[in-house]
Design a protein around this motif. Structure first.
Motif, PDB file in Angstrom:
ATOM      1  N   ARG A  37      52.120  45.519  21.620  1.00  0.00           N
ATOM      2  CA  ARG A  37      50.751  45.317  21.142  1.00  0.00           C
ATOM      3  C   ARG A  37      50.459  43.846  20.852  1.00  0.00           C
ATOM      4  N   GLU A  38      51.461  43.086  20.470  1.00  0.00           N
ATOM      5  CA  GLU A  38      51.265  41.650  20.266  1.00  0.00           C
ATOM      6  C   GLU A  38      50.946  40.965  21.586  1.00  0.00           C
ATOM      7  N   ILE A  39      51.627  41.388  22.661  1.00  0.00           N
ATOM      8  CA  ILE A  39      51.321  40.832  23.984  1.00  0.00           C
ATOM      9  C   ILE A  39      49.916  41.236  24.409  1.00  0.00           C
ATOM     10  N   ASP A  40      49.533  42.490  24.131  1.00  0.00           N
ATOM     11  CA  ASP A  40      48.184  42.955  24.472  1.00  0.00           C
ATOM     12  C   ASP A  40      47.130  42.068  23.813  1.00  0.00           C
ATOM     13  N   VAL A  44      44.088  43.861  14.883  1.00  0.00           N
ATOM     14  CA  VAL A  44      44.218  42.798  15.888  1.00  0.00           C
ATOM     15  C   VAL A  44      44.619  41.492  15.209  1.00  0.00           C
ATOM     16  N   LYS A  45      43.968  41.202  14.094  1.00  0.00           N
ATOM     17  CA  LYS A  45      44.275  39.973  13.366  1.00  0.00           C
ATOM     18  C   LYS A  45      45.733  39.957  12.913  1.00  0.00           C
ATOM     19  N   SER A  46      46.238  41.112  12.475  1.00  0.00           N
ATOM     20  CA  SER A  46      47.621  41.210  12.024  1.00  0.00           C
ATOM     21  C   SER A  46      48.596  40.993  13.182  1.00  0.00           C
ATOM     22  N   TYR A  47      48.318  41.625  14.331  1.00  0.00           N
ATOM     23  CA  TYR A  47      49.172  41.433  15.511  1.00  0.00           C
ATOM     24  C   TYR A  47      49.144  39.973  15.965  1.00  0.00           C
ATOM     25  N   GLY A  85      41.154  49.481  21.513  1.00  0.00           N
ATOM     26  CA  GLY A  85      41.039  50.668  20.676  1.00  0.00           C
ATOM     27  C   GLY A  85      41.675  50.495  19.309  1.00  0.00           C
ATOM     28  N   LEU A  86      41.608  49.265  18.786  1.00  0.00           N
ATOM     29  CA  LEU A  86      42.189  48.960  17.474  1.00  0.00           C
ATOM     30  C   LEU A  86      41.100  48.486  16.517  1.00  0.00           C
TER      31      LEU A  86
END
Length: 281
Positions: free
Chosen positions: A223-226, A251-254, A245-246
């Protein structure tokens, strides 16, 4: 006959339909051509009578739903005057009376049909219809995603073989990579998801070994790469959240976690570091 992944998606939708509708018998199948569906998945059946039954467009309740591209129902299948009765033997063997059939429609094309049934001649209520419609939508979405993935994979194979050196070509490669990674979590079929992620890996390393020299030293979660792939396309956190879909906070956390692992202080630095590590094309 459905592909293995399609069978998994169909089975999951039917189990959900049985659970949410309260209907004791559910079954369905995908179309093998424009006019024929084969019943391949059943739940709650007491006999094998329905399994493998080929439904023709216009014939029986399911065939009517296929032909009209809309849900159809009967309160008492054996005596209904609103359908033809080619499949009465199989229906009678299973003891079905009240039945609903809902077509699976992807981009205006019927791709399958789902059924829910009672063994008593009762009028089906909104709960049954709503559950059947939702199950059909679940299959529709799964098939639409599968179609999109297959199209992207097909169009990507040439780029992997000869990605070229033009800036426009590389921007296309990067956009395809981002789209594929965004679709991966929505794929139920593990084999197709694995193929998709393998292609993403090949795209990320397509520029040559010198760019991926540090890949072993950086380990980002999928998910970090996404998220980094979305950021690389210029997306804001809100836009990336919509694509993946987040929630924006997720997203900010990843993104924060990926930047820490990459030793980056800005979004641009994170993208550059991910490309140098061979994580992005």
């Amino acid at each position: 006959m459905p592909e293995p992944g399609e069978a998994t998606e169909l089975r999951a939708a039917l189990l959900s339909l049985r659970r949410t509708s309260g209907l004791p018998v559910v079954f369905g199948g995908l179309l093998s051509d424009a006019r024929h569906a084969r019943i391949a998945e059943l739940s709650g059946a007491q006999t094998p009578a329905l399994r493998g039954l080929v439904i023709s467009a216009g014939s029986g309740l399911g065939g009517k739903a296929i032909a009209l591209s809309r849900p159809c129902a009967v309160t008492d299948y054996p005596s209904s005057r609103h359908i033809s009765h080619e499949y009465d033997t199989a229906v009678a063997a299973e003891g079905l009376r009240s039945v609903v059939a809902v077509p699976v429609v992807v981009r205006r094309t019927v791709r399958g049909v789902l059924y829910g049934a009672l063994r008593e001649p009762f009028t089906l209520g909104d709960r049954a219809f709503d559950a059947a419609a939702q199950a059909a939508r679940d299959v529709e979405q799964a098939l639409a995603v599968r179609d999109e993935v297959q199209q992207l994979l097909a169009s990507t194979r040439e780029r992997i073989t000869d990605p070229g050196t033009g800036a426009g070509t590389w921007e296309d490669v990067r956009e395809v990579h981002r789209e594929l990674r965004a679709l991966a979590p929505r794929i139920v079929d593990p084999a197709l998801r694995g193929e998709l992620l393998a292609v993403c890996g090949r795209l990320a390393s397509a520029a040559g070994p010198e760019r991926g020299a540090s890949a072993g030293r950086v380990g980002l979660a999928p998910r970090e790469i996404d998220v980094i792939a979305c950021v690389a396309s210029g997306a804001t956190n809100a836009t990336a959240a919509g694509r993946l879909g987040l929630r924006p906070e997720t997203v900010k956390s990843y993104l924060r976690s990926a930047m820490r692992k990459l030793g980056a202080h800005t979004r641009l630095e994170a993208v550059v570091a991910a490309r140098r590590a061979g994580l992005l094309p």
